[in-house]
Motif scaffolding. Structure first.
Motif, PDB file in Angstrom:
ATOM      1  N   TYR A   1      26.500 -20.829 -11.734  1.00  9.71           N
ATOM      2  CA  TYR A   1      25.512 -21.090 -10.689  1.00  9.71           C
ATOM      3  C   TYR A   1      25.823 -22.410 -10.001  1.00  9.71           C
ATOM      4  O   TYR A   1      26.329 -23.339 -10.628  1.00  9.71           O
ATOM      5  CB  TYR A   1      24.095 -21.178 -11.280  1.00  9.71           C
ATOM      6  CG  TYR A   1      23.659 -19.933 -12.020  1.00  9.71           C
ATOM      7  CD1 TYR A   1      23.990 -19.744 -13.352  1.00  9.71           C
ATOM      8  CD2 TYR A   1      22.929 -18.942 -11.368  1.00  9.71           C
ATOM      9  CE1 TYR A   1      23.593 -18.602 -14.042  1.00  9.71           C
ATOM     10  CE2 TYR A   1      22.531 -17.796 -12.045  1.00  9.71           C
ATOM     11  CZ  TYR A   1      22.862 -17.636 -13.378  1.00  9.71           C
ATOM     12  OH  TYR A   1      22.473 -16.494 -14.036  1.00  9.71           O
TER      13      TYR A   1
ATOM     14  N   GLN B   1      23.913 -25.479  -7.868  1.00  8.73           N
ATOM     15  CA  GLN B   1      22.601 -26.019  -7.554  1.00  8.73           C
ATOM     16  C   GLN B   1      22.747 -27.292  -6.724  1.00  8.73           C
ATOM     17  O   GLN B   1      23.376 -28.250  -7.159  1.00  8.73           O
ATOM     18  CB  GLN B   1      21.776 -26.318  -8.812  1.00  8.73           C
ATOM     19  CG  GLN B   1      20.346 -26.725  -8.499  1.00  8.73           C
ATOM     20  CD  GLN B   1      19.510 -27.018  -9.741  1.00  8.73           C
ATOM     21  OE1 GLN B   1      20.009 -27.527 -10.733  1.00  8.73           O
ATOM     22  NE2 GLN B   1      18.212 -26.686  -9.682  1.00  8.73           N
TER      23      GLN B   1
ATOM     24  N   GLY C   1      17.292 -30.598  -5.156  1.00  9.10           N
ATOM     25  CA  GLY C   1      16.003 -30.100  -4.685  1.00  9.10           C
ATOM     26  C   GLY C   1      15.932 -28.605  -4.501  1.00  9.10           C
ATOM     27  O   GLY C   1      14.898 -28.087  -4.077  1.00  9.10           O
ATOM     28  N   GLN C   2      17.018 -27.885  -4.818  1.00  6.79           N
ATOM     29  CA  GLN C   2      17.031 -26.432  -4.614  1.00  6.79           C
ATOM     30  C   GLN C   2      17.096 -25.699  -5.952  1.00  6.79           C
ATOM     31  O   GLN C   2      17.357 -26.298  -6.999  1.00  6.79           O
ATOM     32  CB  GLN C   2      18.229 -26.028  -3.756  1.00  6.79           C
ATOM     33  CG  GLN C   2      18.171 -26.579  -2.336  1.00  6.79           C
ATOM     34  CD  GLN C   2      19.312 -26.048  -1.481  1.00  6.79           C
ATOM     35  OE1 GLN C   2      19.983 -25.063  -1.824  1.00  6.79           O
ATOM     36  NE2 GLN C   2      19.539 -26.692  -0.340  1.00  6.79           N
ATOM     37  N   GLN C   3      16.879 -24.399  -5.880  1.00  7.68           N
ATOM     38  CA  GLN C   3      17.039 -23.567  -7.058  1.00  7.68           C
ATOM     39  C   GLN C   3      18.516 -23.235  -7.257  1.00  7.68           C
ATOM     40  O   GLN C   3      19.310 -23.284  -6.320  1.00  7.68           O
ATOM     41  CB  GLN C   3      16.200 -22.278  -6.919  1.00  7.68           C
ATOM     42  CG  GLN C   3      16.681 -21.312  -5.842  1.00  7.68           C
ATOM     43  CD  GLN C   3      16.016 -21.570  -4.516  1.00  7.68           C
ATOM     44  OE1 GLN C   3      16.050 -22.675  -3.982  1.00  7.68           O
ATOM     45  NE2 GLN C   3      15.417 -20.527  -3.959  1.00  7.68           N
ATOM     46  N   PRO C   4      18.888 -22.862  -8.472  1.00  9.84           N
ATOM     47  CA  PRO C   4      20.269 -22.425  -8.706  1.00  9.84           C
ATOM     48  C   PRO C   4      20.579 -21.173  -7.893  1.00  9.84           C
ATOM     49  O   PRO C   4      19.710 -20.343  -7.632  1.00  9.84           O
ATOM     50  CB  PRO C   4      20.295 -22.118 -10.206  1.00  9.84           C
ATOM     51  CG  PRO C   4      19.188 -22.947 -10.774  1.00  9.84           C
ATOM     52  CD  PRO C   4      18.135 -22.947  -9.721  1.00  9.84           C
TER      53      PRO C   4
ATOM     54  N   LEU D   1      23.399 -17.974  -7.814  1.00  4.43           N
ATOM     55  CA  LEU D   1      24.431 -17.267  -8.573  1.00  4.43           C
ATOM     56  C   LEU D   1      25.725 -17.216  -7.776  1.00  4.43           C
ATOM     57  O   LEU D   1      25.729 -16.818  -6.610  1.00  4.43           O
ATOM     58  CB  LEU D   1      23.955 -15.855  -8.894  1.00  4.43           C
ATOM     59  CG  LEU D   1      24.945 -14.947  -9.615  1.00  4.43           C
ATOM     60  CD1 LEU D   1      25.187 -15.433 -11.055  1.00  4.43           C
ATOM     61  CD2 LEU D   1      24.449 -13.504  -9.617  1.00  4.43           C
TER      62      LEU D   1
ATOM     63  N   PHE E   1      26.553 -25.048 -12.968  1.00  8.40           N
ATOM     64  CA  PHE E   1      26.128 -24.736 -14.333  1.00  8.40           C
ATOM     65  C   PHE E   1      26.768 -23.437 -14.794  1.00  8.40           C
ATOM     66  O   PHE E   1      26.803 -22.453 -14.046  1.00  8.40           O
ATOM     67  CB  PHE E   1      24.611 -24.547 -14.407  1.00  8.40           C
ATOM     68  CG  PHE E   1      23.806 -25.797 -14.163  1.00  8.40           C
ATOM     69  CD1 PHE E   1      23.309 -26.075 -12.901  1.00  8.40           C
ATOM     70  CD2 PHE E   1      23.542 -26.678 -15.194  1.00  8.40           C
ATOM     71  CE1 PHE E   1      22.561 -27.217 -12.671  1.00  8.40           C
ATOM     72  CE2 PHE E   1      22.795 -27.821 -14.975  1.00  8.40           C
ATOM     73  CZ  PHE E   1      22.302 -28.094 -13.709  1.00  8.40           C
TER      74      PHE E   1
ATOM     75  N   ALA F   1      25.298 -28.238 -19.483  1.00  8.13           N
ATOM     76  CA  ALA F   1      24.576 -29.389 -18.931  1.00  8.13           C
ATOM     77  C   ALA F   1      24.886 -29.619 -17.456  1.00  8.13           C
ATOM     78  O   ALA F   1      24.198 -30.413 -16.802  1.00  8.13           O
ATOM     79  CB  ALA F   1      24.897 -30.638 -19.735  1.00  8.13           C
TER      80      ALA F   1
END
Lengths: 105, 118
Positions: free
Chosen positions: A35, A37, A40-43, A45, A86, A98
């Motif tokens: 992913y 990221q 401030g955003q979502q992951p 895919l 990630f 991590a």
């Protein structure tokens, strides 16, 4: 738990190739996903099943590996790729690495 | 198009209960699993649990004793409730859709940032 180990940070120049690694503490077969990221955003895919490119993701992104060692390669890197990457395994429940923060020089 | 949106409080008092709603559109909760993932500020992602398409649930053992996930299919909503909150529960909480055929998360909500205050 299956622990995923990633390098904390990388810095590359636009146009170069970068390889981001993820090592699992035990085999996850091809149950590895990547992913992206941005702050401030979502992951988002990128890669599923170790090597399958998610629809709409540029072909500059490539995933490989099986068992315990996996890589995400970006070639060539573009300025917009500045983000944290990630890995996630789904072979033994779910755990995430991590994250590797990619910065452009 | 597929969308997920989390709604919940910005601030929760120490030892109180957190309640977050994930409202989905563009797909059915009876076809897809919905997962919960959290991310403390500046840190990595942690899977919390799932609502299965068949109505069952699965939990990360780290949360099992204080986490509850439920749903209302008529409203296309999935609910997360976690009690006994501590300051290290301060995090952004995401809901995500699990792919139908494989165990990865193909769509994510924007997340809701929750601060636990003493």
């Amino acid at each position: 738990d299956t622990v995923l180990t990633q390098s904390p940070a990388l810095a590359v120049s636009p146009g170069e190739r970068v390889t981001i690694s993820c090592r699992a503490s035990k085999s996850v077969s091809t149950g590895m996903h990547w992913y992206q990221q941005k702050p401030g955003q979502q992951p988002k895919l990128l890669i599923y099943g170790a090597s399958n490119l998610e629809s709409g993701v540029p072909a500059r992104f490539n995933g490989s590996g099986s068992g315990t060692d996996f890589t995400l390669t970006i070639d060539p890197v573009e300025a917009d790729d500045t983000a944290t990457y990630f890995c996630q395994q789904s072979w033994n429940d779910y755990t995430f690495g991590a994250g590797t923060k990619l910065e452009l020089k | 198009q597929v969308q997920l949106k989390e709604t919940g409080p910005d601030l929760v008092q120490l030892t109180q209960t957190l309640s977050i709603t994930c409202t989905v559109s563009g797909f059915s909760l009876t076809t897809y699993n919905v997962e919960w993932v959290r991310q403390p500020p500046g840190k990595g992602l942690e899977w919390m649990g799932a609502m299965w398409n068949g109505g069952g649930t699965d939990y990360n053992s780290a949360f099992k004793s204080r986490l509850s996930i439920s749903r209302d299919t008529s409203k296309s909503q999935v609910f997360l409730k976690m009690n006994s909150l501590q300051t290290d529960d301060t995090a952004k909480y995401f809901c995500a859709r699990r792919s139908r055929w494989e165990k990865y998360f193909d769509y994510w909500g924007q997340g809701v940032m929750v601060t636990v205050s003493s």
